[in-house]
Design an enzyme around this catalytic site. Structure first.
Site, short mmCIF file in Angstrom:
data_model
loop_
_atom_site.label_atom_id
_atom_site.label_comp_id
_atom_site.label_asym_id
_atom_site.label_seq_id
_atom_site.Cartn_x
_atom_site.Cartn_y
_atom_site.Cartn_z
N CYS A 181 -7.61 -0.51 1.00
CA CYS A 181 -6.67 -1.11 1.94
C CYS A 181 -7.37 -1.28 3.29
O CYS A 181 -7.91 -0.31 3.82
CB CYS A 181 -5.44 -0.22 2.08
SG CYS A 181 -4.31 -0.76 3.39
N CYS A 206 -8.38 -4.38 -10.43
CA CYS A 206 -7.91 -3.34 -11.33
C CYS A 206 -7.44 -2.17 -10.46
O CYS A 206 -8.26 -1.44 -9.91
CB CYS A 206 -9.07 -2.94 -12.24
SG CYS A 206 -8.63 -1.74 -13.49
N CYS A 263 0.85 -1.19 0.00
CA CYS A 263 0.00 0.00 0.00
C CYS A 263 0.89 1.25 0.00
O CYS A 263 1.81 1.35 0.81
CB CYS A 263 -0.89 0.01 1.24
SG CYS A 263 -1.90 1.50 1.38
N CYS A 317 0.32 3.06 3.64
CA CYS A 317 0.68 2.49 4.95
C CYS A 317 1.71 1.38 4.86
O CYS A 317 2.17 0.89 5.89
CB CYS A 317 -0.57 1.98 5.67
SG CYS A 317 -1.23 0.44 5.01
FE FE Z 1 -2.88 1.09 3.40
#
Ligand code: FE
Length: 134
Positions: free
Chosen positions: A96, A119, A47, A50
């Site tokens: 996320c 996607c 991510c 994070c």
């Molecule tokens: Fe994240």
């Protein structure tokens, strides 16, 4: 999993304006412009906000869509999904789980073994090529 919660101002300070618009305001990058559209480098996609590992390069495939596409996340807990009725379409948004970053959408037209196409926006991800693919 402990959540990462930051204010808009904190995210804005940490991210580029494009990353901020996409991950925190659910914008979409232009097709075929993203950093990882054609990438075949082995590694894990984290991510961008994070750092949580979200996708493995082994599940990345060429969807022809212009966005990096995966048939599954690293595990089902790392992403959340949400109904998205914007843009006159019914789509499933992918976020996320840890920091609620907008990642992209999932569609039921992917390859085996899942039949799913995650996607994703390149700007929502960060490839870690040092992380060995499992
Ligand atoms: Fe994240």
């Amino acid at each position: 999993m402990s959540k990462v919660i930051k204010s808009d101002d904190e995210w804005r300070a940490e991210l580029s304006s494009e990353e901020y618009e996409i991950t925190r305001r659910a914008a979409t990058e232009q097709a075929f412009t993203g950093e990882y559209c054609e990438t075949k480098t082995p590694g894990k996609y984290l991510c961008r906000c994070c750092g949580e590992p979200l996708f493995d390069s082994r599940t990345k495939y060429d969807s022809g869509s212009g966005w990096p596409s995966f048939y599954e996340p690293i595990n089902s807990d790392v992403v959340d999904t949400k109904e998205d009725r914007t843009m006159f379409m019914l789509r499933t948004e992918v976020l996320c789980s840890k920091c609620d970053a907008h990642l992209g959408h999932v569609f039921p037209d992917g390859p085996e073994p899942t039949g799913l196409r995650f996607c994703m926006n390149s700007a929502s991800l960060k490839l870690d090529p040092t992380e060995p693919s499992e």
